[in-house]
Motif scaffolding. Structure first.
Motif, short mmCIF file in Angstrom:
data_model
loop_
_atom_site.label_atom_id
_atom_site.label_comp_id
_atom_site.label_asym_id
_atom_site.label_seq_id
_atom_site.Cartn_x
_atom_site.Cartn_y
_atom_site.Cartn_z
N ASN A 12 0.80 -1.00 -0.10
CA ASN A 12 0.06 0.02 0.01
C ASN A 12 0.82 1.34 0.01
O ASN A 12 0.61 2.18 -0.80
N SER A 13 1.81 1.18 0.64
CA SER A 13 2.74 2.33 0.71
C SER A 13 3.56 2.42 -0.39
O SER A 13 3.78 3.62 -0.98
N ARG A 14 3.93 1.51 -1.08
CA ARG A 14 4.57 1.58 -2.38
C ARG A 14 3.87 2.23 -3.22
O ARG A 14 4.49 3.15 -3.98
N ILE A 15 2.48 1.77 -3.40
CA ILE A 15 1.69 2.21 -4.39
C ILE A 15 1.28 3.75 -4.01
O ILE A 15 1.41 4.43 -5.18
N LYS A 16 1.20 4.25 -2.99
CA LYS A 16 1.04 5.65 -2.59
C LYS A 16 2.14 6.54 -3.08
O LYS A 16 1.99 7.38 -3.73
N VAL A 18 4.29 5.82 -5.62
CA VAL A 18 4.24 5.88 -7.08
C VAL A 18 3.27 7.05 -7.51
O VAL A 18 3.42 7.79 -8.40
N LEU A 19 2.16 6.79 -6.90
CA LEU A 19 0.97 7.76 -7.34
C LEU A 19 1.40 9.27 -6.85
O LEU A 19 1.17 9.98 -7.81
N ARG A 20 1.90 9.40 -5.80
CA ARG A 20 2.24 10.69 -5.24
C ARG A 20 3.55 11.30 -6.14
O ARG A 20 3.38 12.50 -6.53
N ILE A 21 4.53 10.53 -6.81
CA ILE A 21 5.55 10.93 -7.89
C ILE A 21 4.83 11.31 -8.92
O ILE A 21 5.13 12.35 -9.51
N GLY A 22 3.55 10.66 -9.44
CA GLY A 22 3.35 10.62 -10.98
C GLY A 22 1.89 11.68 -10.71
O GLY A 22 1.67 12.06 -12.32
N LEU A 23 1.31 11.95 -10.00
CA LEU A 23 -0.11 12.79 -9.86
C LEU A 23 0.17 14.13 -9.17
O LEU A 23 1.15 14.40 -8.35
N SER A 24 -0.48 14.98 -9.42
CA SER A 24 -0.54 16.19 -8.97
C SER A 24 -1.19 16.37 -7.39
O SER A 24 -1.81 15.18 -7.20
N ALA A 25 -0.71 17.25 -6.58
CA ALA A 25 -1.34 17.13 -4.95
C ALA A 25 -2.81 17.11 -5.13
O ALA A 25 -3.44 16.79 -4.37
N LYS A 26 -3.30 17.84 -6.28
CA LYS A 26 -5.01 17.79 -6.24
C LYS A 26 -5.66 16.24 -6.47
O LYS A 26 -6.53 15.89 -6.22
N ALA A 27 -4.98 15.61 -7.57
CA ALA A 27 -5.44 14.42 -8.04
C ALA A 27 -4.97 13.28 -7.19
O ALA A 27 -5.53 12.30 -6.96
N PHE A 30 -7.55 11.53 -4.79
CA PHE A 30 -8.69 10.98 -5.60
C PHE A 30 -8.26 9.59 -5.86
O PHE A 30 -8.99 8.58 -5.90
N ALA A 31 -7.05 9.59 -6.57
CA ALA A 31 -6.35 8.40 -7.08
C ALA A 31 -6.26 7.10 -5.90
O ALA A 31 -6.61 6.07 -5.97
N THR A 32 -5.69 7.98 -4.68
CA THR A 32 -5.64 6.92 -3.64
C THR A 32 -6.88 6.21 -3.07
O THR A 32 -6.80 4.98 -2.88
N ALA A 33 -7.87 7.17 -3.24
CA ALA A 33 -9.17 6.57 -2.79
C ALA A 33 -9.61 5.60 -3.75
O ALA A 33 -10.33 4.54 -3.50
N LEU A 34 -9.55 5.99 -5.23
CA LEU A 34 -10.14 4.86 -6.03
C LEU A 34 -9.46 3.64 -6.23
O LEU A 34 -9.88 2.69 -6.25
#
Length: 100
Positions: A12-16, A18-27, A30-34
């Motif tokens: 879970n931490s690893r996925i977060k 990757v998402l944090r690096i690839g997405l804006s602070a606003k997105a 939502f990506a983490t929730a989805l």
């Protein structure tokens, strides 16, 4: 944390990460929730609006999400020539990991 984290917490931490690096602070929230079902990063007022409108359930890991992931995995694995047993094992492992 470190050693005491279980496999699912580390994944879970690893996925977060990757998402944090690839997405804006606003997105990112939502990506983490989805993707992970973690609504803790969505602003409380906004989350309440989702709940009031009846669409907050899209943030839960549900059978529908598992079905979508299964469809994607089947599509991908049809293109890869590997043993059927190995293919089935990998799909079950990935679905179990996602649901965890």
């Amino acid at each position: 944390m470190g050693e005491s984290q279980n496999l699912f917490t580390r994944l879970n931490s690893r996925i977060k990460g990757v998402l944090r690096i690839g997405l804006s602070a606003k997105a990112f929230p939502f990506a983490t929730a989805l993707i992970l079902g973690d609504t803790g990063l969505i602003e409380t007022d906004l989350l309440e609006n989702f709940r009031a409108s009846g669409v907050a359930h899209v943030f839960a890991v549900s059978g529908l999400h598992i079905g979508f992931l299964l469809a994607i995995l089947l599509f991908v694995f049809r293109r890869i020539r590997i043993n059927e047993f190995l293919k089935t094992f990998l799909i079950v492992l990935l679905l179990f990991s996602y649901s965890g």
